[in-house]
Design an enzyme around this catalytic site. Structure first.
Site, PDB file in Angstrom:
ATOM      1  CE  LYS A  53       3.669  85.613  17.239  1.00  0.00           C
ATOM      2  NZ  LYS A  53       3.953  84.184  17.402  1.00  0.00           N
ATOM      3  CD  GLN A  97       6.989  82.385  16.300  1.00  0.00           C
ATOM      4  OE1 GLN A  97       6.450  83.041  17.195  1.00  0.00           O
ATOM      5  NE2 GLN A  97       6.348  82.013  15.214  1.00  0.00           N
ATOM      6  CG  ASP A 120       2.040  80.466  21.940  1.00  0.00           C
ATOM      7  OD1 ASP A 120       1.421  81.185  21.141  1.00  0.00           O
ATOM      8  OD2 ASP A 120       3.278  80.289  21.887  1.00  0.00           O
TER       9      ASP A 120
HETATM   10  N1  GUN Z   1       4.512  79.310  15.081  1.00  0.00           N
HETATM   11  C1  GUN Z   1       3.467  79.506  14.243  1.00  0.00           C
HETATM   12  N2  GUN Z   1       2.391  79.966  14.919  1.00  0.00           N
HETATM   13  C2  GUN Z   1       2.774  80.074  16.213  1.00  0.00           C
HETATM   14  C3  GUN Z   1       2.113  80.506  17.387  1.00  0.00           C
HETATM   15  O1  GUN Z   1       0.922  80.878  17.410  1.00  0.00           O
HETATM   16  N3  GUN Z   1       2.856  80.486  18.530  1.00  0.00           N
HETATM   17  C4  GUN Z   1       4.141  80.065  18.552  1.00  0.00           C
HETATM   18  N4  GUN Z   1       4.777  80.062  19.723  1.00  0.00           N
HETATM   19  N5  GUN Z   1       4.788  79.648  17.475  1.00  0.00           N
HETATM   20  C5  GUN Z   1       4.099  79.661  16.314  1.00  0.00           C
END
Ligand code: GUN
Length: 282
Positions: A53, A97, A120
């Site tokens: 990311k 995350q 998100d």
């Molecule tokens: N864990 C798995 N997918 C995601 C996501 O799209 N965002 C976040 N913050 N954590 C995740």
């Protein structure tokens, strides 16, 4: 194989080129789009995701920082970091995350993020806006799936979309986005009685359960569009989806591969959401 491939890498490349242009235009106006990614603990899959990311942001000319903390970080300390980032004008997006270590209340953490920086789209206020048809941020994975369907000109209106999985991250927001485009939507989950009877009705089948190859070709209606959100690591180290690609691709009209399908689109839409957050500050 008869199905055509929904290529997430190719579509990501196109969208990321647009993102880079928007980032450049913002930077020229004195607003360099910035994303902070917070990782607590050492989950190996999460470590890969967060690095990807941050790298994707930097590659598009955005500002991005990974804040990594020990698994023992207290909930109060994490909330303190979020408060600091909420107040930082150089940061337009904050991503924590998931999953978090068990001693930290995930819900409390998500609610602490300023909704206008919640790239998100997980904050209850953003979930509510999505549900009422007026989203501020669309959650990245389902947003990416919608972009892939649009790129392949898959008709959605009036078609039956069956989603396997009911998570807040994928299943539920996926249902909202498809419903918004007038699909008839069914959400299946672990307690669904006859899963195959359901999936066989799907014109668009979205698998988001986290179980390797559980959707097999005999569960797919001929000509259906199959979207595989799963990323599972097999004992031999290889990645596979929730769909058995070999058998499903014999039956489907379109199918996403794993890797190279939905995965890159999730990160791409995170970039798009961060750009949108930065543009809103102008
Ligand atoms: N864990 C798995 N997918 C995601 C996501 O799209 N965002 C976040 N913050 N954590 C995740």
């Amino acid at each position: 194989m008869s199905a055509q491939i929904l290529d997430g890498n190719a579509l990501s490349k196109t969208i990321r080129a647009e993102v880079a242009q928007r980032a450049q235009a913002l930077t020229a106006r004195g607003v360099k789009p910035g994303l902070v990614v917070i990782l607590v603990g050492e989950n190996p899959a999460s470590q890969v995701y967060v690095r990807n990311k941050v790298k994707a942001c930097l590659d598009c000319g955005m500002h991005s920082v990974l804040e990594q903390y020990e698994a023992t970080l207290s909930e109060a300390a994490l909330l303190g970091h979020i408060a600091r980032l909420n107040a930082d004008p150089a940061i337009h997006g904050i991503l924590v995350q998931l999953p978090l270590p068990k001693h930290i209340d995930e819900h409390k953490v998500i609610e602490a993020i300023a909704p206008e920086k919640d790239v998100d789209g997980f904050h209850v206020s953003n979930a509510g806006l999505l549900m009422t048809g007026n989203p501020l941020f669309r959650p990245c994975t389902p947003y990416g799936v919608m972009k892939m369907l649009a790129a392949a000109q898959v008709p959605i209106k009036g078609n039956h979309a069956v989603i396997v999985g009911r998570s807040n991250i994928v299943g539920k927001p996926m249902a909202m986005l498809l419903l918004q485009e007038s699909a008839t939507v069914t959400i299946c989950h672990s307690a669904t009685r006859d899963l195959k009877a359901m999936t066989l009705q799907a014109d668009i089948l979205v698998a988001a359960v986290g179980r390797p190859r559980m959707i097999t070709g005999d569960m797919v209606k001929p000509g259906a569009v199959v979207v595989d959100v799963g990323i599972n690591r097999l004992p031999d180290g290889k990645l596979c989806g929730d769909v058995d690609f070999a058998s499903a691709s014999e039956v489907a009209s379109w199918i996403t591969p794993v890797p190279g399908g939905v995965g890159p689109m999730t990160i791409t839409m995170l970039l798009v959401n961060t750009i949108e957050a930065a543009e809103r500050t102008l």
